[in-house]
Design a protein around this motif. Structure first.
Motif, mmCIF file in Angstrom:
data_model
loop_
_atom_site.group_PDB
_atom_site.id
_atom_site.type_symbol
_atom_site.label_atom_id
_atom_site.label_comp_id
_atom_site.label_asym_id
_atom_site.label_seq_id
_atom_site.Cartn_x
_atom_site.Cartn_y
_atom_site.Cartn_z
ATOM 1 N N HIS A 18 9.652 -6.131 -1.627
ATOM 2 C CA HIS A 18 8.692 -5.083 -1.653
ATOM 3 C C HIS A 18 7.451 -5.339 -1.606
ATOM 4 O O HIS A 18 6.770 -4.989 -0.740
ATOM 5 N N GLU A 19 7.071 -6.225 -2.449
ATOM 6 C CA GLU A 19 5.603 -6.501 -2.620
ATOM 7 C C GLU A 19 5.095 -7.354 -1.254
ATOM 8 O O GLU A 19 4.027 -7.276 -0.826
ATOM 9 N N LEU A 20 5.945 -8.151 -0.884
ATOM 10 C CA LEU A 20 5.923 -9.032 0.416
ATOM 11 C C LEU A 20 5.573 -7.978 1.566
ATOM 12 O O LEU A 20 4.545 -8.375 2.318
ATOM 13 N N GLY A 21 5.961 -6.966 1.681
ATOM 14 C CA GLY A 21 5.873 -6.131 2.986
ATOM 15 C C GLY A 21 4.336 -5.429 2.752
ATOM 16 O O GLY A 21 3.541 -5.543 3.633
ATOM 17 N N HIS A 22 3.822 -5.060 1.245
ATOM 18 C CA HIS A 22 2.605 -4.717 1.245
ATOM 19 C C HIS A 22 1.477 -5.888 1.556
ATOM 20 O O HIS A 22 0.681 -5.739 2.268
ATOM 21 N N LEU A 23 1.888 -6.924 1.102
ATOM 22 C CA LEU A 23 1.032 -8.211 1.087
ATOM 23 C C LEU A 23 0.796 -8.529 2.614
ATOM 24 O O LEU A 23 -0.481 -8.508 3.104
ATOM 25 N N ALA A 26 -1.278 -5.683 4.625
ATOM 26 C CA ALA A 26 -2.524 -5.401 4.058
ATOM 27 C C ALA A 26 -3.535 -6.867 4.578
ATOM 28 O O ALA A 26 -4.454 -6.745 5.137
ATOM 29 N N LYS A 27 -3.117 -8.188 4.527
ATOM 30 C CA LYS A 27 -3.632 -8.959 5.228
ATOM 31 C C LYS A 27 -3.720 -8.976 6.732
ATOM 32 O O LYS A 27 -4.795 -9.383 7.303
ATOM 33 N N ARG A 28 -2.736 -8.485 7.336
ATOM 34 C CA ARG A 28 -2.688 -8.253 8.864
ATOM 35 C C ARG A 28 -3.930 -7.349 9.019
ATOM 36 O O ARG A 28 -4.694 -7.235 10.246
ATOM 37 N N ALA A 29 -4.009 -6.534 8.138
ATOM 38 C CA ALA A 29 -5.359 -5.313 8.380
ATOM 39 C C ALA A 29 -6.643 -6.110 7.943
ATOM 40 O O ALA A 29 -7.626 -5.192 8.200
ATOM 41 N N GLY A 30 -6.512 -7.129 7.450
ATOM 42 C CA GLY A 30 -7.856 -7.859 7.081
ATOM 43 C C GLY A 30 -8.283 -7.591 5.645
ATOM 44 O O GLY A 30 -9.672 -7.741 5.357
ATOM 45 N N ILE A 31 -7.452 -7.010 4.699
ATOM 46 C CA ILE A 31 -7.823 -6.596 3.376
ATOM 47 C C ILE A 31 -7.689 -7.811 2.632
ATOM 48 O O ILE A 31 -6.583 -8.716 2.849
ATOM 49 N N LEU A 32 -8.607 -8.163 1.606
ATOM 50 C CA LEU A 32 -8.674 -9.172 0.676
ATOM 51 C C LEU A 32 -7.502 -8.796 -0.421
ATOM 52 O O LEU A 32 -7.721 -7.783 -1.158
ATOM 53 N N CYS A 33 -6.527 -9.585 -0.545
ATOM 54 C CA CYS A 33 -5.541 -9.357 -1.434
ATOM 55 C C CYS A 33 -5.628 -10.184 -2.660
ATOM 56 O O CYS A 33 -5.684 -11.487 -2.388
ATOM 57 N N PHE A 64 3.389 -6.261 -8.162
ATOM 58 C CA PHE A 64 1.939 -5.661 -7.434
ATOM 59 C C PHE A 64 1.427 -6.291 -6.676
ATOM 60 O O PHE A 64 1.386 -7.737 -6.750
ATOM 61 N N VAL A 65 0.596 -5.923 -5.517
ATOM 62 C CA VAL A 65 -0.190 -6.546 -4.748
ATOM 63 C C VAL A 65 -1.624 -5.986 -5.217
ATOM 64 O O VAL A 65 -1.835 -4.635 -4.888
ATOM 65 N N ARG A 66 -2.659 -6.769 -5.764
ATOM 66 C CA ARG A 66 -3.761 -6.003 -6.166
ATOM 67 C C ARG A 66 -4.876 -6.464 -5.056
ATOM 68 O O ARG A 66 -5.248 -7.602 -4.556
ATOM 69 N N MET A 67 -5.260 -5.210 -4.331
ATOM 70 C CA MET A 67 -6.015 -5.278 -2.970
ATOM 71 C C MET A 67 -7.546 -5.166 -3.510
ATOM 72 O O MET A 67 -7.958 -4.112 -4.355
ATOM 73 N N ALA A 68 -8.484 -5.680 -2.678
ATOM 74 C CA ALA A 68 -9.894 -5.409 -3.094
ATOM 75 C C ALA A 68 -10.331 -3.891 -2.823
ATOM 76 O O ALA A 68 -9.817 -3.435 -1.766
ATOM 77 N N GLY A 69 -11.055 -3.285 -3.650
ATOM 78 C CA GLY A 69 -11.509 -2.007 -3.421
ATOM 79 C C GLY A 69 -10.415 -1.024 -4.440
ATOM 80 O O GLY A 69 -10.830 0.081 -4.453
ATOM 81 N N GLU A 70 -9.223 -1.629 -4.637
ATOM 82 C CA GLU A 70 -8.517 -0.980 -5.734
ATOM 83 C C GLU A 70 -8.639 -1.427 -6.862
ATOM 84 O O GLU A 70 -7.772 -0.984 -7.938
ATOM 85 N N ASP A 71 -9.431 -2.319 -7.261
ATOM 86 C CA ASP A 71 -9.491 -2.807 -8.652
ATOM 87 C C ASP A 71 -9.959 -1.714 -9.596
ATOM 88 O O ASP A 71 -10.891 -0.768 -9.126
ATOM 89 N N PRO A 72 -9.503 -1.526 -10.997
ATOM 90 C CA PRO A 72 -9.830 -0.736 -11.640
ATOM 91 C C PRO A 72 -11.219 -0.669 -12.078
ATOM 92 O O PRO A 72 -11.804 0.260 -12.629
ATOM 93 N N GLU A 73 -11.710 -1.969 -12.405
ATOM 94 C CA GLU A 73 -13.008 -2.391 -12.763
ATOM 95 C C GLU A 73 -13.783 -3.158 -11.769
ATOM 96 O O GLU A 73 -13.287 -4.274 -11.552
ATOM 97 N N MET A 74 -14.687 -2.508 -11.171
ATOM 98 C CA MET A 74 -15.648 -3.348 -9.985
ATOM 99 C C MET A 74 -16.840 -4.235 -10.819
ATOM 100 O O MET A 74 -17.405 -3.561 -11.646
#
Length: 419
Positions: A18-23, A26-33, A64-74
């Protein structure tokens, strides 16, 4: 102990894919995981590859996959901060040290005047020993914060979740549940390939040694032409005739090696619920092959998906009691029962759980993938995203309610052990 291992392996595999699908999306879209985690709580194993830390955590109840921009504390660098800078060979800032700067004697200490670590990637400030000269420092797009000795990669805006198109964000979210359906299909395909895919032909499959069929002289692969003179054209018709005649002698006309023979069989009586049915101890006939296994995997995945959705519909309309739901404790107990019936049944159970996980995650409930997709749909209609803080609050409330439901269901599961 075997059940514990089976439960952890099955649940871990479902969460992993499940989480591999997200990862992957997300990486293909260029999102920092930043992190790919199986489980929650303290880390028990971790390693880093490229930009992502892969961890296994203590409590095997999700991931979970923690993606940049979704961090609870920046982490922010504000004017007036005293920070340390370490540079790469190109003269760009490679590391931004926020505290304990004395541990990095090679760092250049500056007082921040302005910083943009999302778009233009620069820091301006006054360096120690040259306080009268404002300097501008270019920051590398692969730079890091160092906080309490720990490195946290800085995420330029173009690598944050929110910078991507609506389609890219939706794909990264829906990929998790989709992987659960794919996993179920693969498991069922393999089962069909190993055991054979059931076919609806009037032919005997594997026989149980002490069943009526074997005792009467019937053999595997016998083709049943008729029972009691009634022509049989499918396995379904054969089963219906046998079920309707418990303890009644039936004459089977079968074809074996090109020869037609008659064999008398008395189906054994078996009580299912309040009904007494006949059984002869014969399994459904199967066909082995790549394409028949593909069809079996697809049909079974579709059938179980439909059945689970039907059950959810009953829950919504009140025809299905919450007492019939199961949490981790109930699933563990059912896994124990299935494990005792063999590896193949355990794999089929894993496929069913995978489909169930995929469907539940697609429900339009806050904190689930379906809830995220619902907000994306609203964004598509409005033409702009909902305020991030408001969306976060909705997801937090949804998560709290899900945890409350989980506690109720788990308590019901525990009570069942003492009934």
């Amino acid at each position: 102990m075997n059940t514990v291992i089976a439960f952890i392996l099955i649940f871990g595999a479902l969460v992993f894919f499940h989480e591999l699908g997200h990862l992957v999306l997300a990486k293909r879209a260029g999102i920092l995981c930043r992190e790919f985690a199986i489980g929650f709580g303290p880390k028990i194993l971790s390693f880093k590859k490229n930009d992502t830390v892969y961890t296994i955590r203590l409590l095997p109840i999700g991931g979970f996959v923690r993606m940049a921009g979704e961090d609870p504390e920046m982490i922010e660098v504000k004017p007036g901060y005293n920070i340390g800078l370490i540079f790469n060979k190109s003269g760009e800032v490679e590391k931004v040290i926020l505290n304990n700067k004395e541990k990095y004697p090679q760092a250049r200490i500056i007082e921040v005047e302005k910083a943009d670590l999302e778009h233009e990637m620069f820091i301006t400030g006054f360096e120690q020993g040259a306080e009268d000269k404002l300097q501008r420092f270019a920051v590398s797009e692969t730079s890091y914060f160092i906080v309490d000795g720990n490195e946290v990669q800085i995420a330029p805006y173009n690598r944050q979740f929110g910078s991507k198109t609506l389609g890219q964000r939706a794909a990264a979210i829906i990929a998790g549940p989709l992987m659960n359906f794919i996993l179920a299909f693969v498991i069922l395909f393999l089962l069909g390939f190993i055991q054979g895919a059931p076919i609806d032909e009037p032919k005997l499959g594997e026989l149980i040694a002490d069943g009526s069929a074997a005792k009467s002289g019937l053999q595997e692969d016998d083709v049943i032409k008729s029972i009691e003179g009634q022509e049989m054209t499918s396995w379904t018709e054969v089963v219906e005739m046998i079920r309707a005649n418990p303890e009644q002698e039936l004459t089977f006309e079968v074809v074996r090696n090109g020869e037609t023979i008659n064999i008398d069989v008395v189906p054994q009586a078996n009580t299912v619920g309040e009904e007494t049915i006949g059984q002869i101890g014969a399994y459904t006939p199967v066909e082995k092959g790549f394409f028949s296994s593909l069809k079996f995997g697809a049909v079974e995945t579709y059938t179980w998906t439909k059945e689970i959705l039907f059950g959810l519909g009953k829950l919504i309309t009140g025809q299905f009691s919450i007492d019939m739901l199961s949490g981790p404790v109930g699933i563990y107990d059912m896994t124990d029962q299935v494990a005792q019936s063999g590896t193949m049944n355990l794999l089929r159970w894993a496929a069913l759980l995978s489909i169930n996980l995929g469907i539940v995650n697609l429900l339009p409930i806050p904190a689930l993938d379906g809830g995220r997709l619902l907000f994306f749909a609203i964004e598509a209609i409005r033409g702009k995203p909902i305020d991030r803080q408001k969306e976060g609050l909705v997801h937090f409330i949804g998560f709290a309610l899900i945890m409350l439901l989980m506690l109720v269901v788990t308590w019901n599961d525990i009570q069942k052990f003492f009934l």
